[in-house]
Design a protein around this motif. Structure first.
Motif, PDB file in Angstrom:
ATOM      1  N   GLU A 120     -20.518 -11.665  13.568  1.00 11.84           N
ATOM      2  CA  GLU A 120     -19.101 -11.889  13.235  1.00 11.84           C
ATOM      3  C   GLU A 120     -18.789 -13.374  13.086  1.00 11.84           C
ATOM      4  N   THR A 121     -19.247 -14.182  14.046  1.00 10.67           N
ATOM      5  CA  THR A 121     -19.018 -15.628  14.001  1.00 10.67           C
ATOM      6  C   THR A 121     -19.748 -16.246  12.821  1.00 10.67           C
ATOM      7  N   LYS A 122     -20.981 -15.768  12.571  1.00 11.25           N
ATOM      8  CA  LYS A 122     -21.770 -16.282  11.447  1.00 11.25           C
ATOM      9  C   LYS A 122     -21.034 -16.046  10.133  1.00 11.25           C
ATOM     10  N   GLN A 123     -20.430 -14.880   9.985  1.00 18.84           N
ATOM     11  CA  GLN A 123     -19.707 -14.569   8.760  1.00 18.84           C
ATOM     12  C   GLN A 123     -18.516 -15.527   8.562  1.00 18.84           C
ATOM     13  N   LYS A 124     -17.768 -15.786   9.627  1.00 19.17           N
ATOM     14  CA  LYS A 124     -16.637 -16.723   9.550  1.00 19.17           C
ATOM     15  C   LYS A 124     -17.123 -18.128   9.205  1.00 19.17           C
TER      16      LYS A 124
END
Length: 177
Positions: A120-124
């Motif tokens: 999730e953080t990687k996508q942001k």
């Protein structure tokens, strides 16, 4: 204020004339920040201008006084020269290049974070990186166009470069840490 002070003599506390107010530098908040004093010379020949902080000048019953000053001291101060358009352009370019370099460093930091982040953080982070890279490319293009412009035409590009670097600066404030 400027009209009232231009051409006035500056004295020391012994009532010796040490120079004449040639110009006034106004700060962005509209207050006087420096007096430009003509130092040395005779009838304008051999004179050079020096910038004296307004805080060093006192108004004593309408007379401008610089306590502790002497003609020789003022004459030995560094020469004041007005910034040329070329100097302003060079400074503007340097600041824009600093913002671009800072953004590239921030992108590299985000890429390192993204490499070890959860999905999730990687996508942001990846979204921010892509958007930020586009803004960096835009700023670089606008700056390159400005650099190709003649010294007289650089101001026409200033607004576009300012807008592009403002977007980069906004990133510095809003990035996910």
């Amino acid at each position: 204020m400027k009209k009232n002070i231009m051409g006035k003599a500056i004295y020391n506390e012994q009532k010796e004339k040490i120079g004449i107010v040639e110009d006034v530098i106004i700060a962005p908040d509209k207050s006087v920040s420096y007096l430009i004093i003509g130092a040395g010379g005779f009838v304008g020949i051999g004179r050079h201008d020096v910038a004296i902080p307004i805080t060093q000048i006192m108004d004593q019953n309408g007379r401008l006084v610089m306590p502790g000053a002497t003609k020789d001291m003022v004459k030995s101060m560094p020469r004041f020269d007005y910034a040329t358009e070329t100097a302003k352009r060079d400074q503007f370019i340097a600041f824009a290049e600093q913002d671009i370099a800072k953004a590239k460093t921030k992108i590299a930091e985000l890429e390192k974070k993204a490499a070890t982040a959860n999905a999730e953080t990687k996508q942001k982070l990846d979204q921010q990186i892509v958007a930020m890279k586009l803004d960096v490319a835009s700023a670089e293009d606008k700056l390159a166009a400005m650099k190709k412009a003649s010294a007289k035409k650089w101001k026409e590009f200033e607004v576009n470069v300012n807008a592009a670097t403002a977007r980069l600066q906004k990133w510095f404030e809003t990035l996910v840490n």
